[in-house]
Design a protein around this motif. Structure first.
Motif, mmCIF file in Angstrom:
data_model
loop_
_atom_site.group_PDB
_atom_site.id
_atom_site.type_symbol
_atom_site.label_atom_id
_atom_site.label_comp_id
_atom_site.label_asym_id
_atom_site.label_seq_id
_atom_site.Cartn_x
_atom_site.Cartn_y
_atom_site.Cartn_z
ATOM 1 N N GLY A 373 0.816 -1.215 0.000
ATOM 2 C CA GLY A 373 0.000 0.000 0.000
ATOM 3 C C GLY A 373 0.846 1.260 0.000
ATOM 4 O O GLY A 373 0.570 2.212 -0.746
ATOM 5 N N VAL A 374 1.893 1.282 0.832
ATOM 6 C CA VAL A 374 2.786 2.447 0.864
ATOM 7 C C VAL A 374 3.507 2.617 -0.475
ATOM 8 O O VAL A 374 3.690 3.733 -0.964
ATOM 9 N N THR A 375 3.902 1.500 -1.092
ATOM 10 C CA THR A 375 4.585 1.578 -2.379
ATOM 11 C C THR A 375 3.673 2.150 -3.458
ATOM 12 O O THR A 375 4.093 2.994 -4.263
ATOM 13 N N LEU A 376 2.426 1.701 -3.487
ATOM 14 C CA LEU A 376 1.483 2.222 -4.480
ATOM 15 C C LEU A 376 1.283 3.720 -4.315
ATOM 16 O O LEU A 376 1.283 4.477 -5.300
ATOM 17 N N LEU A 377 1.098 4.167 -3.076
ATOM 18 C CA LEU A 377 0.916 5.595 -2.842
ATOM 19 C C LEU A 377 2.175 6.383 -3.186
ATOM 20 O O LEU A 377 2.106 7.501 -3.722
ATOM 21 N N SER A 378 3.342 5.807 -2.905
ATOM 22 C CA SER A 378 4.591 6.495 -3.214
ATOM 23 C C SER A 378 4.777 6.649 -4.721
ATOM 24 O O SER A 378 5.180 7.714 -5.206
ATOM 25 N N VAL A 379 4.492 5.580 -5.475
ATOM 26 C CA VAL A 379 4.591 5.671 -6.939
ATOM 27 C C VAL A 379 3.585 6.678 -7.477
ATOM 28 O O VAL A 379 3.906 7.509 -8.346
ATOM 29 N N GLN A 380 2.359 6.620 -6.969
ATOM 30 C CA GLN A 380 1.321 7.561 -7.420
ATOM 31 C C GLN A 380 1.724 9.000 -7.119
ATOM 32 O O GLN A 380 1.565 9.899 -7.953
ATOM 33 N N PHE A 381 2.254 9.213 -5.940
ATOM 34 C CA PHE A 381 2.684 10.551 -5.534
ATOM 35 C C PHE A 381 3.818 11.045 -6.427
ATOM 36 O O PHE A 381 3.842 12.210 -6.857
ATOM 37 N N GLY A 382 4.775 10.167 -6.714
ATOM 38 C CA GLY A 382 5.896 10.564 -7.560
ATOM 39 C C GLY A 382 5.474 10.870 -8.979
ATOM 40 O O GLY A 382 5.923 11.860 -9.575
ATOM 41 N N VAL A 383 4.604 10.034 -9.552
ATOM 42 C CA VAL A 383 4.139 10.281 -10.924
ATOM 43 C C VAL A 383 3.383 11.597 -11.008
ATOM 44 O O VAL A 383 3.582 12.401 -11.928
ATOM 45 N N LEU A 384 2.522 11.854 -10.023
ATOM 46 C CA LEU A 384 1.757 13.093 -10.022
ATOM 47 C C LEU A 384 2.664 14.310 -9.885
ATOM 48 O O LEU A 384 2.480 15.323 -10.579
ATOM 49 N N GLY A 385 3.659 14.235 -9.019
ATOM 50 C CA GLY A 385 4.544 15.377 -8.826
ATOM 51 C C GLY A 385 5.479 15.617 -9.991
ATOM 52 O O GLY A 385 5.616 16.751 -10.476
ATOM 53 N N GLY A 407 -2.090 -0.216 -10.830
ATOM 54 C CA GLY A 407 -1.941 -1.618 -11.194
ATOM 55 C C GLY A 407 -0.554 -1.953 -11.694
ATOM 56 O O GLY A 407 -0.020 -3.029 -11.397
ATOM 57 N N HIS A 408 0.063 -1.034 -12.438
ATOM 58 C CA HIS A 408 1.393 -1.312 -12.974
ATOM 59 C C HIS A 408 2.424 -1.416 -11.854
ATOM 60 O O HIS A 408 3.270 -2.319 -11.865
ATOM 61 N N SER A 409 2.366 -0.519 -10.895
ATOM 62 C CA SER A 409 3.320 -0.581 -9.790
ATOM 63 C C SER A 409 3.087 -1.805 -8.916
ATOM 64 O O SER A 409 4.040 -2.389 -8.378
ATOM 65 N N ALA A 410 1.827 -2.234 -8.780
ATOM 66 C CA ALA A 410 1.549 -3.456 -8.018
ATOM 67 C C ALA A 410 2.111 -4.676 -8.726
ATOM 68 O O ALA A 410 2.633 -5.598 -8.088
ATOM 69 N N ASP A 411 2.026 -4.711 -10.061
ATOM 70 C CA ASP A 411 2.597 -5.826 -10.816
ATOM 71 C C ASP A 411 4.104 -5.932 -10.615
ATOM 72 O O ASP A 411 4.661 -7.036 -10.554
ATOM 73 N N CYS A 412 4.777 -4.795 -10.527
ATOM 74 C CA CYS A 412 6.240 -4.804 -10.424
ATOM 75 C C CYS A 412 6.727 -5.103 -9.011
ATOM 76 O O CYS A 412 7.649 -5.902 -8.815
ATOM 77 N N SER A 413 6.128 -4.468 -8.020
ATOM 78 C CA SER A 413 6.654 -4.571 -6.654
ATOM 79 C C SER A 413 6.009 -5.670 -5.826
ATOM 80 O O SER A 413 6.603 -6.141 -4.847
ATOM 81 N N GLY A 414 4.795 -6.100 -6.182
ATOM 82 C CA GLY A 414 4.100 -7.101 -5.385
ATOM 83 C C GLY A 414 4.842 -8.423 -5.270
ATOM 84 O O GLY A 414 5.044 -8.944 -4.157
ATOM 85 N N CYS A 478 9.211 5.430 -12.133
ATOM 86 C CA CYS A 478 8.969 5.372 -10.685
ATOM 87 C C CYS A 478 8.801 3.938 -10.208
ATOM 88 O O CYS A 478 9.282 3.566 -9.125
ATOM 89 N N SER A 479 8.135 3.092 -11.000
ATOM 90 C CA SER A 479 7.992 1.681 -10.624
ATOM 91 C C SER A 479 9.346 0.984 -10.599
ATOM 92 O O SER A 479 9.624 0.176 -9.706
#
Length: 531
Positions: A373-385, A407-414, A478-479
């Motif tokens: 969950g933290v990773t998804l939010l971190s990737v989302q935050f980075g892409v947005l910024g 979904g893409h970041s979950a595929d990579c880091s999960g 970011c992923s």
């Protein structure tokens, strides 16, 4: 699935190899598919105010579902077919029997190149060799970790700086190709006439008592402060210049308007702005509808001022006794992206909550849910910024990219997080190296293919496509940073712990191994069982 298949032994039965692959990957693959469907379903729901986003997400959710069925059926069948070819020592592409090494060496170079097959250990794989012998030891080095943590703090800082500068994309020129008349007009208008708003149409769509003095005052008050092209204001000035009262009976007001004012050459163009409706035999018609045009004087914050002006006039139209509406084509984009900034963030939070619930149902390590969950939010935050710092505004394409980034970041880091959490009996550093070999390489290969697919997009001369390229590139970058750098470093000193179920002295215990040779009609299998 392909990476897991390559880790199986070729001398195993095909059914056992396929079962091992499904056991290894299907839980994670099903979970990532559900995350995709969850985020796309939220974006396709009434929670999203953009019809273009809803349409895309409905189509994308259907594509994800078809892809999941395809992986379970056709792709798995291809693995089975490949397994039987390998069992019979046949080449996967040409279906010809692969000669033994001594016979293959006597063949021509082109034949050896075509019939070359890597050994089962996988050491010849370039990426695997780099990760196993170089990258894994380097990223977990004690002297490298502080620099990676510092890099993550820089990443968060720049992401926050961009997040605070997020703007809504409401420029109509972003919808067309780059070298068109629309873009040239927009540039010229911004350069020379940026202090003026677009021409606003003020439409009175019901019959109103224009001859009434109070109605005239209200309409003049509404248009006060604008640069105006108004038939009513010109007509009232016309009556005043002729020493006639502006407050007349309806018949006199309408008769003078039709037969005198509109027949003057300097006022004839106002005939297109007035619609008359016949009343009855011998009666003067009514003014059924009319329009005036307004242009506002603005400052540098043109978009914000236009948004405030639009809201003010619309609220006024709800309370005024004269029924009117205002419109300009650019208002479509101001309306469309009114809540574009909050929409992807809301979807991200809901998707993370769904992820935590899903993880608890499938009895996954709770810390894995938290990390993911933290990773998804971190990737989302980075892409947005970072997309804001790259000049990308919040339009429909960037919102779609933010939704798919989950979904893409979950595929990579999960898979990397699940593999690390499930390991026992070794140090943190050792398990980080192992999961990088097992899951980091497939993620890296996925990102390389993903990036290669983005290369043709950057050549399309379209603003929307350029936005798509930038957002997807940032998603991949970011992923990759989180999967290959941030997570491997942070997991070496943050929970989950690797000390559980590890009893001292276990390494010294002798293990007895029974080797049983099993023969059948097609192969010889060495089955090793720990007793």
């Amino acid at each position: 699935m392909l990476s897991s298949w390559r880790r199986t032994r070729e001398d195993q039965h095909v059914k056992e190899r396929v079962a091992s692959v499904f056991e290894d990957v299907m839980l994670r693959f099903s979970g990532s598919t559900m995350i995709h469907l969850m985020t796309l379903g939220l974006a396709a729901s009434p929670l999203t105010n953009m019809e273009a986003v809803r349409l895309f997400c409905r189509t994308a959710a259907l594509a994800i579902t078809i892809s999941y069925i395809y992986m379970l059926s056709f792709y798995s069948s291809c693995l089975v077919f490949t397994g039987y070819l390998e069992t019979r020592y046949r080449h996967g592409c040409f279906c010809r029997r692969v000669p033994k090494p001594d016979r293959l060496d006597s063949k021509p170079a082109w034949y050896r190149c075509l019939m070359y097959t890597p050994n089962s250990s996988g050491d010849c794989h370039l990426l695997l060799g780099c990760v196993r012998h170089c990258y894994g030891d380097w990223i977990t080095n004690t002297y490298v970790k502080p620099f990676v943590v510092l890099l993550y703090l820089v990443y968060i800082s720049f992401g926050l700086m961009g997040f605070l500068q997020v703007t809504q994309g409401s420029d109509p020129s972003a919808l067309v190709a780059t070298d068109t008349a629309t873009v040239l007009y927009t540039r010229a208008q911004h350069r020379y006439f940026s202090s003026y708003s677009p021409v606003i149409g003020f439409y009175i769509y019901e019959s109103a008592p224009y001859w009434n003095a109070s109605v005239q005052r209200d309409l003049l008050e509404y248009a006060k402060g604008f640069q105006r092209i108004s038939w009513l204001e010109a007509y009232l000035s016309y009556l005043s210049d002729r020493n006639q009262s502006t407050s007349q009976p309806r018949e006199n007001f309408t008769r003078t308007l039709r037969h005198s004012f509109l027949h003057e050459p300097q006022f004839a163009h106002f005939a297109d702005d007035i619609i008359f409706a016949e009343r009855g035999q011998g009666e003067e018609p009514d003014v059924a509808a009319s329009r005036i045009f307004l242009v506002a004087k603005t400052t540098e914050n043109k978009r914000e001022e236009m948004s405030v002006l639009l809201d003010t006039l619309r609220r006024l139209s709800l309370t005024s006794r004269v029924r009117f509406l205002i419109f300009n084509p650019s208002f479509v984009y101001l309306d469309r992206y009114a809540t574009a900034v909050s929409s992807p963030l809301r979807h991200s939070l809901l998707a993370v909550l769904f992820l935590l619930g899903l993880s608890s149902l499938v009895v996954v390590e709770p810390l894995v849910s938290l990390w993911l969950g933290v990773t998804l939010l971190s990737v989302q935050f980075g892409v947005l910024g970072f997309m804001t710092l790259w000049g990308v505004e919040m339009d429909c394409v960037s919102v779609l990219c933010l939704i798919t980034a989950l979904g893409h970041s979950a595929d990579c880091s999960g898979p990397l997080l699940c593999g690390f959490a499930s390991g026992r009996g070794e140090s943190r550093t050792r398990w980080v190296c192992l999961v990088l070999e097992r899951h980091g390489i497939p993620s890296l290969q996925t990102l390389v293919c993903y990036s290669a697919a983005l290369v043709p997009i950057c050549a399309v001369r379209s603003n929307l496509t350029r936005t798509l390229f930038r957002c997807l590139t940032l998603t991949a970058g970011c992923s990759a940073l989180h999967t290959l750098a941030f997570l491997p470093t942070l997991l070496t000193f943050l929970p989950p712990s690797k000390s559980r179920n590890h009893r001292p002295g276990r390494e010294g215990q002798r293990q007895e191994v029974e080797c049983v040779e099993m023969n059948d009609s097609t192969r010889v299998v060495d089955q090793i069982t720990t007793v």
